[in-house]
Motif scaffolding. Structure first.
Motif, PDB file in Angstrom:
ATOM      1  N   PRO A 141       0.816  -1.217   0.000  1.00  0.00           N
ATOM      2  CA  PRO A 141       0.000   0.000   0.000  1.00  0.00           C
ATOM      3  C   PRO A 141       0.848   1.265   0.000  1.00  0.00           C
ATOM      4  CG  PRO A 141      -0.874  -1.600   1.545  1.00  0.00           C
ATOM      5  CD  PRO A 141       0.446  -2.142   1.075  1.00  0.00           C
ATOM      6  N   CYS A 142       0.278   2.341  -0.505  1.00  0.00           N
ATOM      7  CA  CYS A 142       1.034   3.564  -0.765  1.00  0.00           C
ATOM      8  C   CYS A 142       1.742   4.107   0.473  1.00  0.00           C
ATOM      9  CB  CYS A 142       0.087   4.615  -1.353  1.00  0.00           C
ATOM     10  SG  CYS A 142       0.938   6.042  -2.046  1.00  0.00           S
ATOM     11  N   VAL A 143       1.037   4.254   1.573  1.00  0.00           N
ATOM     12  CA  VAL A 143       1.654   4.796   2.785  1.00  0.00           C
ATOM     13  C   VAL A 143       2.758   3.874   3.287  1.00  0.00           C
ATOM     14  CG1 VAL A 143       1.253   5.350   5.215  1.00  0.00           C
ATOM     15  CG2 VAL A 143      -0.354   6.156   3.473  1.00  0.00           C
ATOM     16  N   SER A 144       2.508   2.583   3.252  1.00  0.00           N
ATOM     17  CA  SER A 144       3.513   1.609   3.675  1.00  0.00           C
ATOM     18  C   SER A 144       4.757   1.700   2.798  1.00  0.00           C
ATOM     19  CB  SER A 144       2.923   0.197   3.614  1.00  0.00           C
ATOM     20  OG  SER A 144       3.902  -0.775   3.905  1.00  0.00           O
ATOM     21  N   LEU A 145       4.568   1.836   1.493  1.00  0.00           N
ATOM     22  CA  LEU A 145       5.705   1.929   0.585  1.00  0.00           C
ATOM     23  C   LEU A 145       6.481   3.224   0.821  1.00  0.00           C
ATOM     24  CD1 LEU A 145       7.276   0.695  -1.778  1.00  0.00           C
ATOM     25  CD2 LEU A 145       5.748   1.913  -3.342  1.00  0.00           C
ATOM     26  N   ALA A 146       5.760   4.324   1.037  1.00  0.00           N
ATOM     27  CA  ALA A 146       6.421   5.611   1.282  1.00  0.00           C
ATOM     28  C   ALA A 146       7.339   5.529   2.489  1.00  0.00           C
ATOM     29  CB  ALA A 146       5.374   6.704   1.475  1.00  0.00           C
ATOM     30  N   LYS A 147       6.908   4.840   3.537  1.00  0.00           N
ATOM     31  CA  LYS A 147       7.739   4.664   4.725  1.00  0.00           C
ATOM     32  C   LYS A 147       8.874   3.670   4.466  1.00  0.00           C
ATOM     33  CE  LYS A 147       4.051   5.620   8.085  1.00  0.00           C
ATOM     34  NZ  LYS A 147       3.246   5.050   9.194  1.00  0.00           N
TER      35      LYS A 147
ATOM     36  N   THR B 203       9.926  11.209   1.596  1.00  0.00           N
ATOM     37  CA  THR B 203       8.945  10.778   0.598  1.00  0.00           C
ATOM     38  C   THR B 203       7.584  11.402   0.907  1.00  0.00           C
ATOM     39  OG1 THR B 203       8.295   8.823   1.885  1.00  0.00           O
ATOM     40  CG2 THR B 203      10.092   8.536   0.294  1.00  0.00           C
ATOM     41  N   GLU B 204       6.685  11.333  -0.077  1.00  0.00           N
ATOM     42  CA  GLU B 204       5.290  11.705   0.112  1.00  0.00           C
ATOM     43  C   GLU B 204       4.400  10.669  -0.554  1.00  0.00           C
ATOM     44  OE1 GLU B 204       5.480  16.618   0.289  1.00  0.00           O
ATOM     45  OE2 GLU B 204       4.748  15.615  -1.511  1.00  0.00           O
TER      46      GLU B 204
ATOM     47  N   GLN C 134      -3.817  18.843   4.846  1.00  0.00           N
ATOM     48  CA  GLN C 134      -3.372  18.618   6.214  1.00  0.00           C
ATOM     49  C   GLN C 134      -3.137  17.143   6.539  1.00  0.00           C
ATOM     50  OE1 GLN C 134      -2.563  21.259   8.022  1.00  0.00           O
ATOM     51  NE2 GLN C 134      -3.203  22.461   6.239  1.00  0.00           N
ATOM     52  N   LYS C 135      -3.328  16.273   5.572  1.00  0.00           N
ATOM     53  CA  LYS C 135      -3.133  14.847   5.822  1.00  0.00           C
ATOM     54  C   LYS C 135      -1.656  14.553   6.112  1.00  0.00           C
ATOM     55  CE  LYS C 135      -7.357  13.238   4.761  1.00  0.00           C
ATOM     56  NZ  LYS C 135      -8.212  12.485   5.705  1.00  0.00           N
ATOM     57  N   PRO C 136      -1.359  13.720   7.090  1.00  0.00           N
ATOM     58  CA  PRO C 136       0.035  13.371   7.430  1.00  0.00           C
ATOM     59  C   PRO C 136       0.589  12.318   6.479  1.00  0.00           C
ATOM     60  CG  PRO C 136      -1.460  12.243   8.917  1.00  0.00           C
ATOM     61  CD  PRO C 136      -2.320  13.102   8.027  1.00  0.00           C
ATOM     62  N   LEU C 137       0.959  12.765   5.282  1.00  0.00           N
ATOM     63  CA  LEU C 137       1.382  11.833   4.238  1.00  0.00           C
ATOM     64  C   LEU C 137       2.798  12.104   3.723  1.00  0.00           C
ATOM     65  CD1 LEU C 137      -1.992  11.628   2.265  1.00  0.00           C
ATOM     66  CD2 LEU C 137      -0.973   9.855   3.713  1.00  0.00           C
ATOM     67  N   ARG C 138       3.558  12.899   4.483  1.00  0.00           N
ATOM     68  CA  ARG C 138       4.979  13.085   4.178  1.00  0.00           C
ATOM     69  C   ARG C 138       5.785  12.422   5.283  1.00  0.00           C
ATOM     70  NH1 ARG C 138       9.213  17.325   4.854  1.00  0.00           N
ATOM     71  NH2 ARG C 138       7.735  18.582   6.066  1.00  0.00           N
ATOM     72  N   PHE C 139       6.873  11.770   4.887  1.00  0.00           N
ATOM     73  CA  PHE C 139       7.679  11.005   5.829  1.00  0.00           C
ATOM     74  C   PHE C 139       9.153  11.324   5.595  1.00  0.00           C
ATOM     75  CE2 PHE C 139       3.956   8.718   4.343  1.00  0.00           C
ATOM     76  CZ  PHE C 139       3.237   8.572   5.525  1.00  0.00           C
ATOM     77  N   TYR C 140       9.893  11.576   6.675  1.00  0.00           N
ATOM     78  CA  TYR C 140      11.327  11.813   6.509  1.00  0.00           C
ATOM     79  C   TYR C 140      12.100  11.320   7.721  1.00  0.00           C
ATOM     80  CZ  TYR C 140      11.008  16.154   9.378  1.00  0.00           C
ATOM     81  OH  TYR C 140      10.824  17.081  10.385  1.00  0.00           O
ATOM     82  N   LEU C 141      13.410  11.149   7.531  1.00  0.00           N
ATOM     83  CA  LEU C 141      14.272  10.655   8.594  1.00  0.00           C
ATOM     84  C   LEU C 141      14.634  11.795   9.533  1.00  0.00           C
ATOM     85  CD1 LEU C 141      16.662   8.208   6.685  1.00  0.00           C
ATOM     86  CD2 LEU C 141      14.565   7.692   7.942  1.00  0.00           C
ATOM     87  N   ARG C 142      14.254  11.652  10.771  1.00  0.00           N
ATOM     88  CA  ARG C 142      14.493  12.699  11.764  1.00  0.00           C
ATOM     89  C   ARG C 142      15.986  12.931  11.960  1.00  0.00           C
ATOM     90  NH1 ARG C 142      12.601  12.464  18.038  1.00  0.00           N
ATOM     91  NH2 ARG C 142      13.296  10.333  17.744  1.00  0.00           N
ATOM     92  N   GLY C 143      16.375  14.195  11.972  1.00  0.00           N
ATOM     93  CA  GLY C 143      17.767  14.551  12.203  1.00  0.00           C
ATOM     94  C   GLY C 143      18.656  14.471  10.979  1.00  0.00           C
ATOM     95  N   ASN C 144      18.088  14.116   9.838  1.00  0.00           N
ATOM     96  CA  ASN C 144      18.885  14.010   8.616  1.00  0.00           C
ATOM     97  C   ASN C 144      18.942  15.368   7.916  1.00  0.00           C
ATOM     98  OD1 ASN C 144      19.292  13.452   5.579  1.00  0.00           O
ATOM     99  ND2 ASN C 144      19.843  11.510   6.526  1.00  0.00           N
TER     100      ASN C 144
END
Length: 266
Positions: free
Chosen positions: A63-69, A93-94, A240-250
């Motif tokens: 699924p899209c969200v799973s793949l983005a993560k 990713t988004e 406003q959907k939480p659909l962006r994911f990034y590595l914290r501190g990078n």
């Protein structure tokens, strides 16, 4: 620095199979104590001998969200026509969920010549142009018309070539780009990796010029920031959907959400 030292040790799992020839400059770094880092590779990473299995269909078929993560921490590889290879670790990713997603190019389930790749099998590249100049690269996932935008990479190998490609894509000459400036945005990473419309509808599991390999250090949930997407504009609740994911501190991430990071820290 501890994270970089950890990655230095773990990235020794990523090169020198028949598909991924080793780089001489990196070999020199491995064998010469105190040697200066090669400008062709990030000073923070050493890529040594070992087989690097290419990510296959079962990885992309989620699924899209799973793949983005799941993309976070994986390695994008681009082989240039002259044989040089560019390597970058995906750090941002988004997710674009298809028909229901008002911010998606496939909203309402509408399929066009432009967005056809979003409806193709998982692992298909969807490359589109913005402002008539820049390109953005997405990867299709499970779900009708769903795809993941690759927003930022952490350059690992081929940094000199990335700088050449970024300079060639600019209208005016500028100073030397710093490492963190090479791929910290969806259009920048396309410039640095030489990605244009000709890559649209290519299959990441089959193409000889672009593919992905597993990263050596998969992030945990505590390492991933989940926040809103960038540049969505007037899309109602979907902005406003939480659909962006990034590595914290990078530091190679394009836009940091300090408020969300403070909440995570608390």
């Amino acid at each position: 620095m501890p994270r970089k030292r950890k990655l230095l040790a773990q990235l020794s799992a990523l090169q020198n199979s028949t598909s991924f020839p080793q780089i001489d400059a990196v070999e020199q770094l491995n064998t010469t104590p105190g040697a200066d880092p090669s400008p062709k590779s990030s000073k923070y990473f050493v890529i040594e001998k070992k087989n690097s299995p290419q990510l296959q269909e079962d990885f992309f078929n989620q699924p899209c969200v799973s793949l983005a993560k799941s993309f976070l921490g994986q390695i994008l590889v681009r082989k240039l026509p002259d044989g040089r290879e560019l390597w970058g670790r995906i750090v941002e990713t988004e997710a674009y969920l298809g028909g229901e997603d008002e911010a998606s190019h496939s909203k309402g389930g509408k399929q066009t010549q432009r967005n056809a790749a979003m409806f193709m099998k998982p692992g298909t590249l969807y490359v589109y142009q913005i402002y008539g100049i820049y390109f953005c690269m997405n990867v299709s996932s499970q779900g009708e018309g769903a795809a993941v935008l690759l927003r930022s990479l952490e350059p690992l190998q081929g940094l000199d070539a990335m700088r050449e490609l970024r300079r060639a894509s600019r209208k005016a000459p500028t100073g030397l780009l710093k490492d963190w400036q090479l791929c910290n945005g969806p259009s920048k990473l396309c410039q640095a990796f030489g990605i244009d419309k000709t890559f649209d509808q290519r299959d990441l599991t089959q193409d000889s010029a672009i593919w992905m390999v597993p990263g050596p250090d998969p992030p945990g949930e505590q390492d991933v920031v989940t926040t809103t997407r960038i540049g969505i504009g007037n899309r109602g609740e979907w902005a406003q959907k939480p659909l962006r994911f990034y590595l914290r501190g990078n530091r190679f991430v394009s836009v940091v959400d300090k408020k969300m990071e403070r909440e995570m820290a608390a």
